[in-house]
Write a protein that holds these residues in place. Structure first.
Motif, PDB file in Angstrom:
ATOM      1  N   SER A   1       0.842  -1.213   0.000  1.00 53.75           N
ATOM      2  CA  SER A   1       0.000   0.000   0.000  1.00 53.75           C
ATOM      3  C   SER A   1       0.868   1.250   0.000  1.00 53.75           C
ATOM      4  O   SER A   1       0.551   2.243  -0.673  1.00 53.75           O
ATOM      5  CB  SER A   1      -0.941  -0.010   1.207  1.00 53.75           C
ATOM      6  OG  SER A   1      -0.218   0.162   2.421  1.00 53.75           O
TER       7      SER A   1
ATOM      8  N   ALA B   1      -8.885  -1.181  -2.943  1.00 53.45           N
ATOM      9  CA  ALA B   1     -10.152  -1.875  -2.711  1.00 53.45           C
ATOM     10  C   ALA B   1      -9.922  -3.379  -2.562  1.00 53.45           C
ATOM     11  O   ALA B   1     -10.598  -4.033  -1.756  1.00 53.45           O
ATOM     12  CB  ALA B   1     -11.116  -1.602  -3.857  1.00 53.45           C
TER      13      ALA B   1
ATOM     14  N   VAL C   1      -8.366  -4.479   0.992  1.00 54.95           N
ATOM     15  CA  VAL C   1      -9.159  -4.293   2.220  1.00 54.95           C
ATOM     16  C   VAL C   1      -9.364  -5.600   2.981  1.00 54.95           C
ATOM     17  O   VAL C   1      -9.152  -5.652   4.205  1.00 54.95           O
ATOM     18  CB  VAL C   1     -10.512  -3.631   1.889  1.00 54.95           C
ATOM     19  CG1 VAL C   1     -11.458  -3.699   3.082  1.00 54.95           C
ATOM     20  CG2 VAL C   1     -10.303  -2.183   1.476  1.00 54.95           C
TER      21      VAL C   1
ATOM     22  N   GLN D   1      -8.428  -3.264   9.357  1.00 58.16           N
ATOM     23  CA  GLN D   1      -8.290  -1.898   9.872  1.00 58.16           C
ATOM     24  C   GLN D   1      -6.927  -1.289   9.602  1.00 58.16           C
ATOM     25  O   GLN D   1      -6.755  -0.069   9.661  1.00 58.16           O
ATOM     26  CB  GLN D   1      -8.534  -1.890  11.385  1.00 58.16           C
ATOM     27  CG  GLN D   1      -9.974  -2.161  11.784  1.00 58.16           C
ATOM     28  CD  GLN D   1     -10.187  -1.902  13.264  1.00 58.16           C
ATOM     29  OE1 GLN D   1     -10.104  -0.771  13.723  1.00 58.16           O
ATOM     30  NE2 GLN D   1     -10.457  -2.968  14.000  1.00 58.16           N
TER      31      GLN D   1
ATOM     32  N   ILE E   1      -5.594  -0.782   6.974  1.00 59.78           N
ATOM     33  CA  ILE E   1      -5.608   0.074   5.782  1.00 59.78           C
ATOM     34  C   ILE E   1      -6.086   1.476   6.104  1.00 59.78           C
ATOM     35  O   ILE E   1      -5.815   2.418   5.356  1.00 59.78           O
ATOM     36  CB  ILE E   1      -6.504  -0.555   4.682  1.00 59.78           C
ATOM     37  CG1 ILE E   1      -6.146   0.020   3.306  1.00 59.78           C
ATOM     38  CG2 ILE E   1      -7.998  -0.314   4.953  1.00 59.78           C
ATOM     39  CD1 ILE E   1      -6.852  -0.658   2.153  1.00 59.78           C
ATOM     40  N   LEU E   2      -6.785   1.645   7.237  1.00 59.80           N
ATOM     41  CA  LEU E   2      -7.433   2.922   7.509  1.00 59.80           C
ATOM     42  C   LEU E   2      -6.452   4.088   7.612  1.00 59.80           C
ATOM     43  O   LEU E   2      -6.748   5.184   7.104  1.00 59.80           O
ATOM     44  CB  LEU E   2      -8.279   2.806   8.783  1.00 59.80           C
ATOM     45  CG  LEU E   2      -9.449   1.812   8.688  1.00 59.80           C
ATOM     46  CD1 LEU E   2     -10.227   1.793  10.006  1.00 59.80           C
ATOM     47  CD2 LEU E   2     -10.378   2.181   7.534  1.00 59.80           C
TER      48      LEU E   2
ATOM     49  N   ILE F   1      -5.727   5.593   4.175  1.00 57.03           N
ATOM     50  CA  ILE F   1      -6.794   6.155   3.342  1.00 57.03           C
ATOM     51  C   ILE F   1      -6.726   7.673   3.234  1.00 57.03           C
ATOM     52  O   ILE F   1      -6.899   8.227   2.137  1.00 57.03           O
ATOM     53  CB  ILE F   1      -8.175   5.708   3.861  1.00 57.03           C
ATOM     54  CG1 ILE F   1      -8.302   4.177   3.780  1.00 57.03           C
ATOM     55  CG2 ILE F   1      -9.289   6.369   3.044  1.00 57.03           C
ATOM     56  CD1 ILE F   1      -8.171   3.616   2.392  1.00 57.03           C
TER      57      ILE F   1
ATOM     58  N   LEU G   1     -15.929   0.612   2.719  1.00 52.15           N
ATOM     59  CA  LEU G   1     -15.089   0.672   3.921  1.00 52.15           C
ATOM     60  C   LEU G   1     -15.927   0.993   5.157  1.00 52.15           C
ATOM     61  O   LEU G   1     -15.761   0.378   6.229  1.00 52.15           O
ATOM     62  CB  LEU G   1     -14.013   1.748   3.757  1.00 52.15           C
ATOM     63  CG  LEU G   1     -12.782   1.424   2.903  1.00 52.15           C
ATOM     64  CD1 LEU G   1     -11.827   2.609   2.936  1.00 52.15           C
ATOM     65  CD2 LEU G   1     -12.073   0.174   3.402  1.00 52.15           C
TER      66      LEU G   1
ATOM     67  N   SER H   1     -17.765  -2.030   6.151  1.00 55.23           N
ATOM     68  CA  SER H   1     -16.905  -3.103   6.651  1.00 55.23           C
ATOM     69  C   SER H   1     -16.370  -2.816   8.046  1.00 55.23           C
ATOM     70  O   SER H   1     -16.189  -3.738   8.847  1.00 55.23           O
ATOM     71  CB  SER H   1     -15.722  -3.309   5.685  1.00 55.23           C
ATOM     72  OG  SER H   1     -16.178  -3.701   4.409  1.00 55.23           O
TER      73      SER H   1
END
Length: 886
Positions: A707, A732, A735, A740, A742-743, A746, A772, A775
């Protein structure tokens, strides 16, 4: 004046004159067309004994035609009755002079004769029958010498006029105004009453006199064309007489004229009439005996016409049989006639020329449709009809095979594409047979498959595999065949028998790409078979990763095999077991990304518009990355082994991105390479997410690195839409792996995307955020992330929505889609317990804008979805404001 017109036309049509002079000449020609007396000048010019050039005379008739058509439409008062009388005398005088047997000068060219015939036809519409009752008598007299049809010049014009008249008053393919239609009905009625009998006699006499003359070909052909066109609206008893039919049947023996005679018979049979009359007509013609005596095969064009004639007859008979309110005697007659004609139709279906075969496709389609209806009405197939269906099926199967003159190019050759189109239509007939009689279909196809699998000719084997695929598809889709889940049904037993024979056969040793491709397609189409025969999976996997499949030397087969390999892995991932690592090692050499840029104009320096070349093949290669993700995520792969395998795939991508990025802003190919790398990461992640194995922390760490590598790439190349799209795609897909984790990434993603994003990109991104929110609802990290990004995101959304569409339909649709996505995003926030973020300290300054925008779009939009969604959102937003959430 005539000389001026001639000069102007010649200048207007010349390619070697001054542009200004040419424009002046064209303006003068248009002035002549529009003037009240221009037609008089042009009629005189056309009739002049000193013949002008064909182009000038053609223009002259065009001007006369325009005047006549205006009069027909009531828009030319200058062309009064006195003027029309003058036109009549002028036309008669001209044709009597130019088309008399005494005239030995060169005849007008065909296009001039056709133009003159059209002019006379327009005048005919104005004058018949009121002021020119003797129209046909005059033409017949013109065509005759001593009462006999011996004037070839006059005959040619006579017949061309009749053909032109049909086009104007009876051609059903031409749409006409109600006034014109009523006028044409009146004229046809007058012809039927006053002149039709003499015209029918004239045609017969012409055929008698001219058919066997060396110089009679064109006259006979046009006479047959006249009969064929006029028969649709005249009394058919004038034509269908023993003498007439004997003449036309006799012409079928004339090699140069038989095609025209066959077309005429087709038109005679096509005439609309009551069912009882149609059966009587078909019986009277007794065409089966005639067709059986014709020299078919040596002349493909004539054979095609006879096939068309057979199709016309059969279609009428099938239509009669499909009628519900007919007496049994009539039905029996129609059935007996159909039984006589269908063998010919089936023979034409089997013809080596597809154009001939296609002529009877409507008959085959309508017959099978009728039989399907009969089955639904619980009417069993009679033995004769069952034999007919069996014959159709056998013929279709033979036609499905590649012929000796054709090679396999997998759809890249025009002649092969035409064959594949025909094959698709034939396949529909085969499916229809399956619905009519499943036992016949199963027995016939299974016998063909088992027989073909024992052959060594690639065409035979390919046919067997194609039929096996058709059978397999039918078992899944056709209502006539057993439903899914009936594993012990006869249909399934036969399918398994054929598949087992295929896997035990030696057909792949032939080494033909068509066989290899069909084989792999069948493996992927039939996962249940391999669930029951798991011992075959290693064998199939070996086939897929060999030179037969993903390493094929045939590029098109190779690329298709990449997708099929992915499908095979996806279907059999739970059965791969210990061979997973072997499978991954076998495809490792293909997990290499080499972007190839589409050719560009030398002056094209803007790299914002990037495109891959046809040989880039990234879309196909991505299937291998997704398959790799599936393979490394099967339960049989240990956690340590999975991590090692993932690193083996990701590390080369990271290295490639690191090496490409510094020069990517200036080098379009490297920018495309980065795009491919990001897409590979996202697709590989999707495979891992779908693999079913629990994600370990070390694996998650690898994708956190991924990422960040993507975010670095996005920062460097944020101006490129393809990089932004790839980044959204990859995030996407990561995910499910990152959760979490990945948050925190963002907000960075949002910042870099919003600086450049177009409206379509914003729409996609709001959808991603909505997923998101759903989820990770209730997670503190989700609220914090959303709180950070909402203000810049809403600012970007409002800016995009504030830009008015420039009037184009596409932009208006885009604006509507943007509003829908925005409202859906707000709804996702409310439905997932995140409403507080709308009035947090960070975002409360925008809350009124949100409320007002929802109200505005709800009341001003014409879209019902927006109105409904906005109406449900507004009260909830008002309630949030009323509660004063801080």
């Amino acid at each position: 004046m005539e000389d001026q017109v001639e000069q102007a036309v010649e200048i207007a049509l010349s390619g070697n004159v001054d542009t200004n002079l040419k424009q002046q000449a064209m303006a003068f020609c248009n002035q002549i067309k529009e003037s009240d007396d221009g037609w008089q000048v042009c009629l005189s010019l056309f009739m002049s004994e000193r013949k002008r050039s064909p182009a000038v005379r053609f223009f002259a008739l065009q001007v006369v035609d325009d005047a006549l058509v205006k009069r027909l439409n009531g828009n030319n008062k200058q062309l009064n009755d006195s003027s029309l009388s003058f036109v009549k005398e002028a036309l008669l005088s001209y044709i009597q002079r130019e088309y008399s047997p005494q005239n030995t000068s060169e005849t007008d060219a065909v296009f001039m004769q056709n133009k003159l015939a059209q002019t006379i036809t327009y005048f005919f519409l104005l004058s018949y029958p009121h002021t020119w009752r003797s129209f046909y008598d005059d033409l017949i007299a013109l065509s005759s010498i001593g009462g006999q049809f011996q004037n070839a010049r006059g005959l040619q014009l006579f017949l061309r006029i009749l053909l032109s008249q049909h086009d104007e008053i009876a051609d059903t393919l031409i749409q006409r105004s109600n006034d014109d239609a009523r006028r044409n009905v009146t004229i046809k009625d007058e012809i039927r009453v006053g002149d039709m009998a003499k015209l029918a006699n004239a045609w017969r006499e012409i055929l008698i006199r001219w058919t066997n003359r060396e110089d009679g070909y064109l006259i006979t052909e046009n006479c047959l064309r006249v009969i064929g066109s006029w028969v649709s609206w005249i009394d058919i008893s004038l034509i269908v007489t023993p003498q007439y039919m004997q003449l036309i049947f006799g012409i079928l023996g004339n090699e140069s004229l038989r095609g025209a005679a066959c077309d005429t018979l087709s038109e005679i049979v096509s005439k609309k009439m009551k069912s009882v009359d149609k059966i009587e007509l078909i019986g009277l013609l007794n065409l089966p005996q005639l067709i059986s005596q014709l020299p078919l095969g040596s002349d493909p064009e004539f054979t095609e016409k006879v096939a068309r004639l057979t199709n016309v007859v059969c279609l009428d008979l099938i239509k009669i049989l499909d009628e519900s309110q007919l007496p049994p005697q009539l039905i029996d007659s129609a059935e007996n006639l159909l039984q006589q004609y269908m063998p010919f139709a089936i023979t034409f279906l089997s013809n080596e020329y597809d154009d001939t075969s296609s002529e009877v496709f409507p008959t085959i389609a309508d017959l099978l449709s009728l039989l399907r209806k009969e089955k639904k009405r619980n009417r069993p197939l009679t033995p004769s009809r069952l034999a007919m269906v069996g014959s159709i099926l056998n013929t279709v199967i033979l036609k499905l095979k590649y012929d000796e003159t054709m090679s396999f190019h997998n759809g890249s050759d025009d002649s092969e594409n035409e064959f594949l189109e025909i094959r698709a239509r034939l396949r529909l007939f085969q499916d229809a047979v399956a619905a009519i009689n499943e036992n016949l279909f199963m027995d016939t196809v299974s016998n063909v498959v088992l027989d073909c699998l024992s052959k060594q000719d690639w065409r035979e084997v390919e046919l067997g595999l194609f039929e096996l695929g058709a059978y397999s598809d039918g078992l899944r889709n056709a209502a006539a065949l057993p439903a899914k889940g009936q594993e012990n049904s006869r249909a399934v037993i036969l399918l398994n028998k054929m598949l087992l024979r295929m896997t035990e056969s030696n057909v792949l040793s032939i080494g033909h790409p068509a066989i290899n491709l069909q084989y792999m397609e069948l493996v992927v189409k039939n996962p249940k078979f391999f669930e029951a025969h798991q011992h075959l999976i290693p064998q199939m996997l070996e086939i897929f990763v060999s030179s037969i499949g993903i390493h094929s030397s045939y590029l098109q087969v190779q690329i298709r095999a990449w997708f099929l390999f992915y499908r095979f892995i996806k279907l059999c991932k739970m059965m791969i077991g210990d061979i997973a690592e072997t499978a991954l090692n076998a495809i490792g050499d293909l997990l290499v990304i080499r972007a190839e840029l589409a050719s560009r104009d030398d002056n094209e320096s803007d790299i914002s518009e990037l495109g891959a070349s046809d040989s880039d093949n990234i879309d196909g290669r991505l299937y291998l990355f997704e398959a790799s993700g599936l393979v490394v995520s099967v339960d049989a792969v240990s956690d340590d082994k999975q991590l090692a395998l993932i690193k083996n795939i990701l590390n080369p991508i990271f290295t490639d991105m690191e090496q490409s990025l510094p020069r990517a802003p200036e080098d379009p190919r490297l920018a495309l390479q980065v795009h491919h790398d990001i897409m590979a990461i996202g697709t590989f992640a999707r495979g891992i997410a779908d693999g079913g194995k629990n994600v370990t922390e070390p694996v998650r760490d690898q994708f956190i690195l991924a990422s960040r590598a993507i975010l670095v790439s996005l920062e460097t190349l944020s101006g490129l839409e393809i990089i932004r799209e790839a980044s959204r795609f990859a995030f996407a897909r990561m995910v499910p792996i990152l959760g979490q984790s990945i948050l925190p990434e963002i907000p960075i993603l949002v910042t870099r995307l919003l600086s450049e994003s177009s409206t379509p990109e914003l729409i996609d991104f709001m959808s991603f955020l909505g997923q998101l929110i759903h989820s990770f609802k209730g997670e503190p990290g989700m609220f914090d992330m959303l709180d950070r990004i909402l203000n810049p995101l809403l600012t970007g959304i409002f800016y995009s929505l504030s830009i008015s569409a420039n009037g184009s339909t596409d932009e208006e649709i885009q604006q509507t889609d943007m509003k829908k996505a925005y409202l859906a995003f707000i709804l996702a926030i409310l439905n997932n317990g995140m409403s507080a973020v709308l009035v947090s300290r960070t975002n409360q300054s925008l809350f009124d804008s949100v409320l007002q925008s929802v109200a505005h779009y709800t009341t001003t939009s014409n879209d019902s979805f927006i109105k409904k969604m906005g109406s449900s959102l507004y009260p909830r937003l008002e309630e949030i404001r009323g509660k004063g959430i801080q």
